[in-house]
Write an enzyme that holds these catalytic residues in place. Structure first.
Site, PDB file in Angstrom:
ATOM      1  N   HIS A 111       0.842  -1.209   0.000  1.00 20.74           N
ATOM      2  CA  HIS A 111       0.000   0.000   0.000  1.00 20.74           C
ATOM      3  C   HIS A 111       0.864   1.242   0.000  1.00 20.74           C
ATOM      4  O   HIS A 111       1.623   1.496   0.944  1.00 20.74           O
ATOM      5  CB  HIS A 111      -0.906   0.008   1.231  1.00 20.74           C
ATOM      6  CG  HIS A 111      -1.935   1.090   1.205  1.00 20.74           C
ATOM      7  ND1 HIS A 111      -2.940   1.139   0.261  1.00 20.74           N
ATOM      8  CD2 HIS A 111      -2.126   2.179   1.996  1.00 20.74           C
ATOM      9  CE1 HIS A 111      -3.701   2.191   0.484  1.00 20.74           C
ATOM     10  NE2 HIS A 111      -3.219   2.847   1.518  1.00 20.74           N
ATOM     11  N   ARG A 114      -5.110  15.610   6.582  1.00 16.14           N
ATOM     12  CA  ARG A 114      -5.647  15.536   5.231  1.00 16.14           C
ATOM     13  C   ARG A 114      -5.731  16.920   4.581  1.00 16.14           C
ATOM     14  O   ARG A 114      -5.551  17.046   3.367  1.00 16.14           O
ATOM     15  CB  ARG A 114      -7.029  14.869   5.249  1.00 16.14           C
ATOM     16  CG  ARG A 114      -7.517  14.473   3.868  1.00 16.14           C
ATOM     17  CD  ARG A 114      -8.755  13.622   3.916  1.00 16.14           C
ATOM     18  NE  ARG A 114      -9.922  14.379   4.355  1.00 16.14           N
ATOM     19  CZ  ARG A 114     -11.176  13.996   4.134  1.00 16.14           C
ATOM     20  NH1 ARG A 114     -11.420  12.862   3.517  1.00 16.14           N
ATOM     21  NH2 ARG A 114     -12.180  14.721   4.561  1.00 16.14           N
ATOM     22  N   HIS A 153      -5.491  -1.173   6.462  1.00 13.38           N
ATOM     23  CA  HIS A 153      -5.523  -0.662   7.841  1.00 13.38           C
ATOM     24  C   HIS A 153      -6.319  -1.585   8.769  1.00 13.38           C
ATOM     25  O   HIS A 153      -5.735  -2.299   9.573  1.00 13.38           O
ATOM     26  CB  HIS A 153      -6.045   0.775   7.929  1.00 13.38           C
ATOM     27  CG  HIS A 153      -5.253   1.746   7.126  1.00 13.38           C
ATOM     28  ND1 HIS A 153      -3.894   1.893   7.291  1.00 13.38           N
ATOM     29  CD2 HIS A 153      -5.633   2.614   6.139  1.00 13.38           C
ATOM     30  CE1 HIS A 153      -3.463   2.827   6.448  1.00 13.38           C
ATOM     31  NE2 HIS A 153      -4.479   3.255   5.729  1.00 13.38           N
ATOM     32  N   ASP A 206       2.140   3.246   2.855  1.00 14.40           N
ATOM     33  CA  ASP A 206       1.035   4.200   2.820  1.00 14.40           C
ATOM     34  C   ASP A 206       1.469   5.626   2.478  1.00 14.40           C
ATOM     35  O   ASP A 206       1.783   5.929   1.339  1.00 14.40           O
ATOM     36  CB  ASP A 206       0.293   4.149   4.151  1.00 14.40           C
ATOM     37  CG  ASP A 206      -1.063   4.855   4.099  1.00 14.40           C
ATOM     38  OD1 ASP A 206      -1.440   5.343   3.020  1.00 14.40           O
ATOM     39  OD2 ASP A 206      -1.746   4.932   5.136  1.00 14.40           O
TER      40      ASP A 206
END
Length: 456
Positions: free
Chosen positions: A55, A82, A270, A321
């Site tokens: 990922h 974010r 996750h 990630d």
């Protein structure tokens, strides 16, 4: 032409062997294994099946370290991180994306990974404008993989909505957005390209999450990618779980298990917020849990219920990630030590048959990671891809050690600097601890980063 690799120690599919020669054919497959110390093209200390990185959002590597200042509120979490990511999105060009992807892949290879899955949702230009070639940014990742030689699984992302209420995308999300028709076109165009790529390059699908796709979109994307890897973000954040329960009447993993054809092709990314029943049932589904311990710690996601999941027969893969730090050994170490901190115990993720914590984690991540990205790898045996990682047995972290203790010392007391060589499907991309194109890739990345950071 056959390549011969001699190792003083090698972790084979059936256990450790000393003084072994592994033969690799022109197709990048392991074609022979013998207990000999004869002629060899390469001589290494410790030979391991290489891990696959399950990922990655490569572009986020360029913003590593830029979201470590608390925002304007008293509590900083994933959602404030974010916002930093969305601001960063506004300045990335396709050229930037390719340069960053090459750097990420190079760092992965130098850390000991032989393959990568790119969970790719950065489809469009700033503001959501489509590129003339709809697969433009996907092709940039593919070109990076051609340069770095990494084994590559591409996972184009379906991202349809801003939340479970079906709200429209806005801001940085506009670069991600795809209608179902647009996504089908993207996938079809990519399928045409993959026909001309190396055999170990794989195309899958990634419905982003239950928040970002409709039930119709989820089903259609899974059908589109039938027979290949299906990856989805699931149960990463407490807030996400609440939203899904309110909208769908069930927790994310439970809803997926009950409503989707979850099997060995699936990878749940996750899954840090599962209840015990979900944990056991996901383990029994045949799917892989794609764990990203460094990022999950960095974002405050929570601790994966590793002991319960693995005891129930669950399969795991490791990913980087956000790529805030690319460190294979630290990912495995973080997975274990998070369990220790929570439970106030030691050596938790292991079993009677494999008491070595390092070997237990490594072998499961190798095999589960290969499964997750649709790769015939994760083990050293005839017929498997030659995804191989060699360790320098003269390095102080592991010198004078044998077999399982090598992995224990490397993972819990060493670093990725112990890696000497990496082969990806037989391509010898790391030698003497450095990628064969290290200087060129690093130079391009540094120049790009200077420009991007000045523009922020």
């Amino acid at each position: 032409m056959t390549t011969r690799i001699f190792a003083r120690q090698a972790l084979m599919a059936d256990g450790w062997r000393a003084n072994v020669t592994v033969e690799v054919d022109e197709a990048g497959l392991i074609s022979g294994v013998s207990d000999t110390d004869g002629r060899a093209d390469h001589r290494v200390g410790v030979l391991l099946p290489a891990l696959s990185n399950v990922h990655s959002h490569s572009f986020q590597r360029a913003m590593a370290g830029l979201a470590e200042t608390r925002g304007p509120t008293a509590i900083d979490d994933f959602w404030t991180w974010r916002q930093v990511m969305y601001r960063f999105l506004e300045i990335l060009s396709p050229d930037d994306i390719q340069v960053i992807a090459a750097q990420v892949q190079m760092e992965m290879l130098e850390a000991g990974y032989a393959a990568q899955a790119e969970f790719h949702y950065l489809h469009h230009a700033p503001g959501g404008r489509a590129y003339a070639q709809v697969e433009e940014t996907s092709l940039r990742h593919i070109e990076a993989a051609r340069l770095t030689g990494i084994g590559f699984t591409h996972l184009p992302v379906l991202y349809m909505q801003g939340g479970l209420d079906g709200s429209a995308l806005e801001g940085g999300q506009l670069r991600f957005g795809c209608s179902l028709d647009a996504f089908q076109t993207l996938h079809s165009r990519l399928s045409g390209h993959f026909a001309d790529l190396p055999d170990d390059f794989v195309l899958g699908v990634a419905p982003h999450s239950l928040r970002a796709v409709s039930a119709e979109g989820l089903r259609a994307s899974v059908q589109l990618g039938e027979g290949g890897p299906v990856h989805i973000h699931a149960a990463e954040q407490v807030g996400e779980v609440r939203e899904v329960v309110d909208a769908l009447g069930a927790r994310p993993v439970r809803w997926l298990l009950d409503n989707m054809p979850v099997d060995h092709h699936w990878c749940f990314i996750h899954a840090t917020q599962m209840d015990p029943a979900e944990t056991v049932d996901l383990a029994g589904s045949g799917a892989v849990a794609g764990l990203c311990p460094i990022t999950e710690a960095n974002l405050g996601d929570g601790i994966f219920d590793g002991a319960r999941y693995l005891q129930a027969g669950g399969r795991i893969g490791i990913g980087s990630d956000s790529n805030v730090k690319i460190a294979l050994t630290e990912e495995l170490r973080m997975l274990e030590v998070s369990q220790r901190l929570r439970d106030r115990q030691r050596v938790i993720l292991t079993e009677q048959a494999v008491p070595s914590n390092g070997r237990y984690l490594y072998e499961r991540a190798a095999r589960g990671g290969a499964q997750a990205i649709g790769r015939n790898a994760g083990r050293i045996e005839v017929g498997a891809l030659a995804d191989l990682t060699a360790l320098d047995d003269a390095n102080p972290a592991i010198c004078a050690l044998k077999q399982d203790t090598v992995l224990d010392a490397w993972i819990f007391a060493g670093s990725d600097g112990v890696v000497s060589d990496v082969w990806a499907a037989g391509r010898h991309m790391v030698s003497g601890g450095r990628h064969i194109h290290h200087e060129r890739i690093a130079r391009d990345f540094t120049q790009t980063i200077y420009r991007l950071r000045e523009a922020l």
